[in-house]
Design a protein around this motif. Structure first.
Motif, PDB file in Angstrom:
ATOM      1  N   ALA A 196     -14.652  50.570  79.758  1.00 48.26           N
ATOM      2  CA  ALA A 196     -15.087  51.845  80.321  1.00 48.26           C
ATOM      3  C   ALA A 196     -13.828  52.664  80.603  1.00 48.26           C
ATOM      4  N   ALA A 197     -14.007  53.936  80.866  1.00 48.95           N
ATOM      5  CA  ALA A 197     -12.860  54.791  81.199  1.00 48.95           C
ATOM      6  C   ALA A 197     -12.133  54.205  82.405  1.00 48.95           C
ATOM      7  N   ALA A 198     -10.826  54.424  82.466  1.00 44.72           N
ATOM      8  CA  ALA A 198     -10.019  53.891  83.567  1.00 44.72           C
ATOM      9  C   ALA A 198     -10.610  54.328  84.896  1.00 44.72           C
ATOM     10  N   GLY A 199     -10.821  53.385  85.776  1.00 49.02           N
ATOM     11  CA  GLY A 199     -11.413  53.674  87.074  1.00 49.02           C
ATOM     12  C   GLY A 199     -10.363  53.783  88.157  1.00 49.02           C
ATOM     13  N   LYS A 200     -10.835  53.682  89.395  1.00 45.41           N
ATOM     14  CA  LYS A 200      -9.975  53.800  90.577  1.00 45.41           C
ATOM     15  C   LYS A 200      -9.212  52.498  90.799  1.00 45.41           C
ATOM     16  N   LYS A 201      -7.898  52.616  90.946  1.00 47.23           N
ATOM     17  CA  LYS A 201      -7.048  51.455  91.211  1.00 47.23           C
ATOM     18  C   LYS A 201      -7.323  50.942  92.617  1.00 47.23           C
ATOM     19  N   LEU A 202      -7.528  49.630  92.756  1.00 48.94           N
ATOM     20  CA  LEU A 202      -7.746  49.040  94.064  1.00 48.94           C
ATOM     21  C   LEU A 202      -6.427  48.981  94.828  1.00 48.94           C
ATOM     22  N   THR A 203      -6.504  49.291  96.105  1.00 45.59           N
ATOM     23  CA  THR A 203      -5.328  49.275  96.967  1.00 45.59           C
ATOM     24  C   THR A 203      -5.137  47.885  97.562  1.00 45.59           C
ATOM     25  N   ASN A 204      -4.007  47.666  98.195  1.00 45.30           N
ATOM     26  CA  ASN A 204      -3.727  46.401  98.856  1.00 45.30           C
ATOM     27  C   ASN A 204      -4.806  46.099  99.890  1.00 45.30           C
ATOM     28  N   ALA A 205      -5.218  47.095 100.669  1.00 44.18           N
ATOM     29  CA  ALA A 205      -6.251  46.894 101.696  1.00 44.18           C
ATOM     30  C   ALA A 205      -7.579  46.471 101.060  1.00 44.18           C
ATOM     31  N   GLU A 206      -7.945  47.085  99.947  1.00 45.35           N
ATOM     32  CA  GLU A 206      -9.190  46.725  99.260  1.00 45.35           C
ATOM     33  C   GLU A 206      -9.098  45.312  98.678  1.00 45.35           C
ATOM     34  N   LEU A 207      -7.932  44.970  98.123  1.00 42.62           N
ATOM     35  CA  LEU A 207      -7.740  43.626  97.581  1.00 42.62           C
ATOM     36  C   LEU A 207      -7.779  42.581  98.693  1.00 42.62           C
ATOM     37  N   GLY A 255     -17.471  51.776  88.771  1.00 39.42           N
ATOM     38  CA  GLY A 255     -18.825  51.328  89.084  1.00 39.42           C
ATOM     39  C   GLY A 255     -18.787  49.882  89.514  1.00 39.42           C
ATOM     40  N   ASP A 256     -19.562  49.021  88.841  1.00 39.23           N
ATOM     41  CA  ASP A 256     -19.553  47.597  89.188  1.00 39.23           C
ATOM     42  C   ASP A 256     -18.644  46.788  88.268  1.00 39.23           C
ATOM     43  N   ARG A 257     -17.911  47.467  87.405  1.00 36.96           N
ATOM     44  CA  ARG A 257     -17.024  46.824  86.441  1.00 36.96           C
ATOM     45  C   ARG A 257     -15.567  46.997  86.873  1.00 36.96           C
ATOM     46  N   PHE A 258     -14.768  45.933  86.727  1.00 38.37           N
ATOM     47  CA  PHE A 258     -13.359  45.963  87.078  1.00 38.37           C
ATOM     48  C   PHE A 258     -12.538  45.765  85.807  1.00 38.37           C
ATOM     49  N   GLU A 259     -11.506  46.563  85.639  1.00 37.83           N
ATOM     50  CA  GLU A 259     -10.595  46.431  84.503  1.00 37.83           C
ATOM     51  C   GLU A 259      -9.303  45.809  85.016  1.00 37.83           C
ATOM     52  N   VAL A 260      -8.751  44.890  84.242  1.00 38.67           N
ATOM     53  CA  VAL A 260      -7.503  44.214  84.605  1.00 38.67           C
ATOM     54  C   VAL A 260      -6.395  44.740  83.699  1.00 38.67           C
ATOM     55  N   ARG A 261      -5.271  45.138  84.317  1.00 33.45           N
ATOM     56  CA  ARG A 261      -4.103  45.605  83.571  1.00 33.45           C
ATOM     57  C   ARG A 261      -2.870  44.885  84.092  1.00 33.45           C
ATOM     58  N   SER A 262      -1.931  44.651  83.187  1.00 31.56           N
ATOM     59  CA  SER A 262      -0.643  44.094  83.564  1.00 31.56           C
ATOM     60  C   SER A 262       0.406  44.784  82.708  1.00 31.56           C
ATOM     61  N   ALA A 263       1.444  45.283  83.353  1.00 29.65           N
ATOM     62  CA  ALA A 263       2.512  46.023  82.659  1.00 29.65           C
ATOM     63  C   ALA A 263       1.919  47.142  81.801  1.00 29.65           C
ATOM     64  N   GLY A 264       0.856  47.776  82.297  1.00 27.88           N
ATOM     65  CA  GLY A 264       0.238  48.903  81.613  1.00 27.88           C
ATOM     66  C   GLY A 264      -0.744  48.544  80.516  1.00 27.88           C
ATOM     67  N   ALA A 265      -0.806  47.257  80.134  1.00 28.29           N
ATOM     68  CA  ALA A 265      -1.707  46.832  79.057  1.00 28.29           C
ATOM     69  C   ALA A 265      -3.040  46.343  79.628  1.00 28.29           C
ATOM     70  N   LYS A 266      -4.136  46.697  78.954  1.00 29.28           N
ATOM     71  CA  LYS A 266      -5.453  46.213  79.350  1.00 29.28           C
ATOM     72  C   LYS A 266      -5.587  44.757  78.927  1.00 29.28           C
ATOM     73  N   LEU A 267      -5.880  43.889  79.892  1.00 31.44           N
ATOM     74  CA  LEU A 267      -6.024  42.471  79.600  1.00 31.44           C
ATOM     75  C   LEU A 267      -7.476  42.063  79.428  1.00 31.44           C
TER      76      LEU A 267
END
Length: 124
Positions: free
Chosen positions: A18-29, A103-115
């Motif tokens: 899905a389109a890039a969503g909102k990055k989770l913050t330290n508090a949310e994590l 939404g209810d989907r989470f995207e994982v990225r590391s060093a800018g790459a979608k994992l």
């Protein structure tokens, strides 16, 4: 278990992000990782579905779509800024992941790459 396999099959059928969503913050994590939680998702590199259990003590268990325990069962995780950093058995270095929510989907990225991506599953 049936729900897990249904979710995994649906995830494997749709590897498009899905389109890039909102990055989770330290508090949310911190809030998310304060209790045990389960995820099911899809890894782009291996094209496999997975299920991960995160434990508040900093350990996690990974199961791939075969249902067999993967050899990174003994992996550790920790929060570092706005990222979850993982150090698995056999890895030379720790990998830090940024999690983005759409939404209810989470995207994982590391060093800018979608994992990959995942969904948080309800408690068992």
């Amino acid at each position: 278990r049936t729900l897990f396999f249904v979710v995994v099959l649906l995830l494997a059928a749709d590897p498009v992000f899905a389109a890039a969503g909102k990055k989770l913050t330290n508090a949310e994590l911190k809030q998310l990782t304060s209790t045990m939680f389960f995820t099911a998702g899809y890894e782009t590199a291996t094209r496999e579905s997975f299920h991960v259990t995160f434990f508040p003590n900093g350990t996690r268990e990974v199961y791939w779509n075969s249902g067999a325990s993967h050899d990174i069962v003994e992996s550790k995780w920790r929060l570092k800024g706005d990222a979850i950093c993982i150090k698995a058995v056999g890895w030379v270095a720790e990998r830090c992941e940024e999690w983005r929510r759409n939404g209810d989907r989470f995207e994982v990225r590391s060093a800018g790459a979608k994992l990959g991506y995942f969904y948080i599953l309800p408690p068992r």
